[in-house]
Design a protein around this motif. Structure first.
Motif, PDB file in Angstrom:
ATOM      1  N   PHE A 328       0.829  -1.203   0.000  1.00 30.37           N
ATOM      2  CA  PHE A 328       0.000   0.000   0.000  1.00 30.37           C
ATOM      3  C   PHE A 328       0.864   1.253   0.000  1.00 30.37           C
ATOM      4  CE2 PHE A 328      -2.692  -3.234   1.945  1.00 30.37           C
ATOM      5  CZ  PHE A 328      -3.862  -3.084   1.209  1.00 30.37           C
ATOM      6  N   ARG A 329       0.330   2.328  -0.522  1.00 30.19           N
ATOM      7  CA  ARG A 329       0.969   3.635  -0.414  1.00 30.19           C
ATOM      8  C   ARG A 329       0.545   4.263   0.907  1.00 30.19           C
ATOM      9  NH1 ARG A 329       1.227   6.457  -6.409  1.00 30.19           N
ATOM     10  NH2 ARG A 329       1.818   4.575  -7.565  1.00 30.19           N
ATOM     11  N   THR A 330       1.430   5.053   1.473  1.00 34.17           N
ATOM     12  CA  THR A 330       1.159   5.651   2.778  1.00 34.17           C
ATOM     13  C   THR A 330       1.413   7.145   2.739  1.00 34.17           C
ATOM     14  OG1 THR A 330       3.387   5.502   3.722  1.00 34.17           O
ATOM     15  CG2 THR A 330       2.031   3.498   3.790  1.00 34.17           C
ATOM     16  N   ALA A 331       1.050   7.794   3.846  1.00 31.71           N
ATOM     17  CA  ALA A 331       1.237   9.248   3.941  1.00 31.71           C
ATOM     18  C   ALA A 331       2.633   9.619   4.383  1.00 31.71           C
ATOM     19  CB  ALA A 331       0.226   9.827   4.922  1.00 31.71           C
ATOM     20  N   HIS A 332       3.410   8.635   4.796  1.00 29.30           N
ATOM     21  CA  HIS A 332       4.705   8.943   5.417  1.00 29.30           C
ATOM     22  C   HIS A 332       5.870   8.902   4.436  1.00 29.30           C
ATOM     23  CE1 HIS A 332       3.361   9.202   9.592  1.00 29.30           C
ATOM     24  NE2 HIS A 332       2.516   8.231   9.299  1.00 29.30           N
ATOM     25  N   SER A 333       5.596   8.685   3.160  1.00 32.44           N
ATOM     26  CA  SER A 333       6.690   8.663   2.191  1.00 32.44           C
ATOM     27  C   SER A 333       6.132   8.977   0.815  1.00 32.44           C
ATOM     28  CB  SER A 333       7.365   7.280   2.171  1.00 32.44           C
ATOM     29  OG  SER A 333       6.451   6.289   1.742  1.00 32.44           O
ATOM     30  N   SER A 334       7.012   9.362  -0.085  1.00 31.60           N
ATOM     31  CA  SER A 334       6.607   9.559  -1.473  1.00 31.60           C
ATOM     32  C   SER A 334       6.399   8.190  -2.103  1.00 31.60           C
ATOM     33  CB  SER A 334       7.683  10.352  -2.223  1.00 31.60           C
ATOM     34  OG  SER A 334       8.921   9.655  -2.156  1.00 31.60           O
ATOM     35  N   VAL A 335       5.939   8.198  -3.345  1.00 28.51           N
ATOM     36  CA  VAL A 335       5.700   6.931  -4.021  1.00 28.51           C
ATOM     37  C   VAL A 335       7.024   6.167  -4.119  1.00 28.51           C
ATOM     38  CG1 VAL A 335       4.863   5.838  -6.120  1.00 28.51           C
ATOM     39  CG2 VAL A 335       3.826   7.973  -5.325  1.00 28.51           C
ATOM     40  N   ALA A 336       7.036   4.959  -3.558  1.00 28.55           N
ATOM     41  CA  ALA A 336       8.269   4.188  -3.484  1.00 28.55           C
ATOM     42  C   ALA A 336       8.532   3.472  -4.805  1.00 28.55           C
ATOM     43  CB  ALA A 336       8.183   3.169  -2.355  1.00 28.55           C
ATOM     44  N   PRO A 337       9.650   3.773  -5.476  1.00 31.15           N
ATOM     45  CA  PRO A 337       9.958   3.074  -6.739  1.00 31.15           C
ATOM     46  C   PRO A 337      10.020   1.557  -6.561  1.00 31.15           C
ATOM     47  CG  PRO A 337      11.364   5.002  -6.477  1.00 31.15           C
ATOM     48  CD  PRO A 337      10.650   4.818  -5.173  1.00 31.15           C
ATOM     49  N   GLY A 338      10.477   1.103  -5.373  1.00 29.91           N
ATOM     50  CA  GLY A 338      10.544  -0.336  -5.142  1.00 29.91           C
ATOM     51  C   GLY A 338       9.170  -0.976  -5.141  1.00 29.91           C
ATOM     52  N   ALA A 342       7.943  -3.656  -7.984  1.00 28.07           N
ATOM     53  CA  ALA A 342       7.442  -4.974  -7.600  1.00 28.07           C
ATOM     54  C   ALA A 342       6.029  -5.210  -8.127  1.00 28.07           C
ATOM     55  CB  ALA A 342       7.471  -5.121  -6.080  1.00 28.07           C
ATOM     56  N   ALA A 343       5.249  -4.140  -8.244  1.00 29.13           N
ATOM     57  CA  ALA A 343       3.879  -4.265  -8.733  1.00 29.13           C
ATOM     58  C   ALA A 343       3.806  -4.380 -10.247  1.00 29.13           C
ATOM     59  CB  ALA A 343       3.050  -3.073  -8.274  1.00 29.13           C
ATOM     60  N   GLY A 344       4.917  -4.092 -10.941  1.00 30.55           N
ATOM     61  CA  GLY A 344       4.928  -4.204 -12.402  1.00 30.55           C
ATOM     62  C   GLY A 344       4.980  -2.888 -13.127  1.00 30.55           C
ATOM     63  N   GLY A 345       5.239  -1.799 -12.404  1.00 29.01           N
ATOM     64  CA  GLY A 345       5.343  -0.494 -13.046  1.00 29.01           C
ATOM     65  C   GLY A 345       6.787  -0.152 -13.366  1.00 29.01           C
ATOM     66  N   ARG A 346       6.996   0.584 -14.425  1.00 28.75           N
ATOM     67  CA  ARG A 346       8.320   1.074 -14.802  1.00 28.75           C
ATOM     68  C   ARG A 346       8.155   2.454 -15.420  1.00 28.75           C
ATOM     69  NH1 ARG A 346       8.956  -3.322 -12.941  1.00 28.75           N
ATOM     70  NH2 ARG A 346      10.384  -4.988 -13.554  1.00 28.75           N
TER      71      ARG A 346
END
Length: 586
Positions: A328-338, A342-346
């Motif tokens: 999940f994405r959270t409020a405590h960090s920017s969008v994590a490239p990792g 892992a989800a299939g985005g590039r």
């Protein structure tokens, strides 16, 4: 639900500005939040007593969570028990149960039984809005958001190669255009009527297609019809519908409306084939995981404080790390490239896009209605006023009566239904059939069904419509209330799952029987069942009919009232009303 922004744009743990529907919750919520915050500060400073044995004094909180986020929330709850996290000196014991979002939304909207949980965590505000739209439902108090995840288009590698992943980017309309026509990519989704992911994905297609082509409804309908053949019953099942390599024989889906988190979970599993994600450039709808106290007025002070203590805990860094570990994405960090990788985005896929304009509330409701009409055959009981009020002339129609124009409009409407659609016909007027105010002229049956004489039901029904005529007596009394109740009861008793069941009422005059109106309203409140919905579409025809009156009755069933001054408009209103049923207020 006006915006479904990515977390860079609006922190998921902020208190949402949803308008309370039935009581003022702002003061109570602010008080509980301040108490919870104070408890957290005291715990951090060591002022609270953390005993080693909490079994005898723990405050139990039951939390119903969307199945996708339930494991992460359960992990946070278990950690809180291990660490003796307290509220007002008493340990909190949070029990997390995974529950389907649409089922809880319908239960809360009905409000017929006290919920067995104090906190509800669905995956989207879509369900909160559905629960709150009912006037007599259980109250909900907003308490922030636990996490978020964007809705994207996941594809198997062979489809990704065809689409030019990851270098080529698309709008929603451009992506889904590849799923229709010659040699289409096979697109699947969870049922938009049961899945916020499916609904937001389809709504994005509708908005994107109309932006590209204002007359693109034919393309939207084609996408819906194609999608309908590959829909799964739930979010849990949709990933299992994917094509399984060369042995698939063209049966499995090659693309899905899917969340980033679901793709992360799939790709992280042992032996799973890697999905690739396309993040459309023109929309970024997200699941926003809103936290809600359920029926807060019935909670004890200890329960309210313990619930808010746990909710505040979910937004602390440790719990948010747990959310991130579950994709999940959270409020405590920017969008994590990792996470994205892992989800299939590039890159250059626009996975961190923050300026998109996702579907509005109205668009989501309209899309659900469109989906319902496209996917489900209609099952309509049409009830027509044949009182003397329908004999009045229609201005500007060369002496034609309301009944003449109504019949012509109904016959035209019938032409638009498919052979699988079921339509029945009643007429009504006070004292029409002895002691009854109504008659059944044609059973509700598939229009393509043939009788023993070889005639189709459509042909027989058209004949029955053509023969409708106002009663010859001078009385304009309609008997509408008795008729409406009888038609509703029969339609509900003969309810067919998987179809758009409804009663369509066409009335040209008011019913002055106040006692019958009260009886009708009381009975409809008792009978209305969201698991077997039979909304009433009430159309007031002409100046004597009272649109507000029929709307008040119709909305009890999840339907609505409409008004037409010219009966020739009935066809357009009926189509609009049927399309709105899927997104109607409950």
């Amino acid at each position: 639900m006006e915006r479904h922004s990515l977390p860079d744009d609006e922190a998921p743990n902020s208190i949402r500005g949803r308008r309370p529907r039935r009581r003022n919750v702002l003061i109570a919520t602010a008080l509980v939040l301040s108490l919870a915050a104070g408890t957290g500060i005291a715990a951090g400073s060591g002022l609270l007593s953390f005993g080693d044995d909490c079994a005898g004094s723990a405050v139990r909180i039951d939390l119903a969570a969307s199945p996708d986020i339930a494991p992460a929330v359960r992990a946070v709850a278990e950690n809180a028990r291990r660490n003796d996290v307290t509220s007002d000196g008493r340990c909190i014991d949070v029990q997390v149960e995974a529950r389907e979002n649409h089922e809880i939304a319908d239960d809360l909207a009905t409000g017929t039984a006290a919920p067995e949980y104090e906190v509800w965590l669905p995956d989207s505000d879509v369900w909160v809005e559905r629960a709150l739209d009912a006037e007599d439902g259980i109250t909900l108090t907003p308490a922030g958001n636990a996490a978020s995840t964007p809705v994207a288009l996941a594809v198997i590698p062979s489809a990704g190669t065809r689409l030019g992943w990851p270098g080529k980017t698309y709008t929603w309309a451009e992506l889904t255009a590849m799923t229709t026509g010659d040699d289409p990519i096979r697109l699947g989704a969870a049922d938009p009527a049961r899945s916020a992911t499916g609904l937001l994905g389809f709504s994005s297609v509708v908005a994107s297609t109309r932006e590209a082509d204002p007359d693109g409804d034919a393309r939207i309908a084609a996408t819906a019809e194609t999608l309908a053949t590959r829909v799964s019953g739930s979010d849990d099942l949709v990933v299992g519908s994917l094509a399984q390599g060369p042995t698939d024989n063209g049966e499995g889906n090659q693309a899905l409306f899917l969340t980033e988190q679901a793709a992360f979970t799939h790709n992280s599993a042992d032996g799973a084939s890697d999905l690739q994600l396309f993040y459309p450039t023109d929309a970024a709808p997200v699941l926003d995981y809103p936290l809600n106290l359920v029926d807060e007025a019935e909670l004890t002070t200890d329960e309210s404080r313990a619930a808010m203590r746990f909710i505040s805990l979910l937004n602390e860094k440790g719990a948010q790390r747990t959310m991130a570990e579950h994709g999940f994405r959270t409020a405590h960090s920017s969008v994590a490239p990792g996470l994205v990788r892992a989800a299939g985005g590039r890159a250059p896929q626009p996975y961190a896009l923050t300026k998109a304009q996702p579907p509005t509330t109205d668009m989501v409701k309209e899309s659900l209605g469109m989906w319902t009409v496209t996917v489900q055959s209609a099952r309509l009981t049409v009830v027509v006023d044949t009182s003397a009020s329908m004999a009045g002339p229609v201005p500007g129609r060369d002496g034609e009566s309301r009944m003449d124009v109504t019949k012509a409009s109904m016959l035209q409407t019938l032409k638009g239904f498919t052979p699988a659609d079921e339509v029945g016909l009643w007429d009504f007027a006070a004292g029409l059939d002895g002691t009854k105010d109504f008659r059944k002229l044609a059973e509700t049956a598939p229009l393509g069904e043939r009788a023993k004489d070889g005639a189709t039901h459509r042909e027989s029904l058209s004949d029955a419509v053509s023969e409708l005529a106002p009663v010859s007596s001078g009385s304009a009394a309609t008997g509408m209330y008795e008729t409406t109740l009888a038609a509703f009861k029969e339609a509900q008793a003969s309810y067919v799952s998987g179809k758009c069941n409804a009663v369509v009422l066409l009335t040209g005059g008011p019913d002055t029987d106040g006692a019958a109106r009260t009886t009708l309203a009381d009975e409809l409140r008792k009978l209305a069942d969201p698991r077997r919905p039979v909304p009433l579409i009430a159309i007031a025809v002409g100046p004597e009919a009272d649109r507000d009156e029929v709307h008040e009755i119709a909305k009890i069933t999840g339907g609505a009232g409409y008004e037409v001054s010219d009966p020739a408009d009935i066809q357009a209103v009926m189509i609009e009303a049927i399309m709105s049923l899927g997104g109607s207020e409950r």
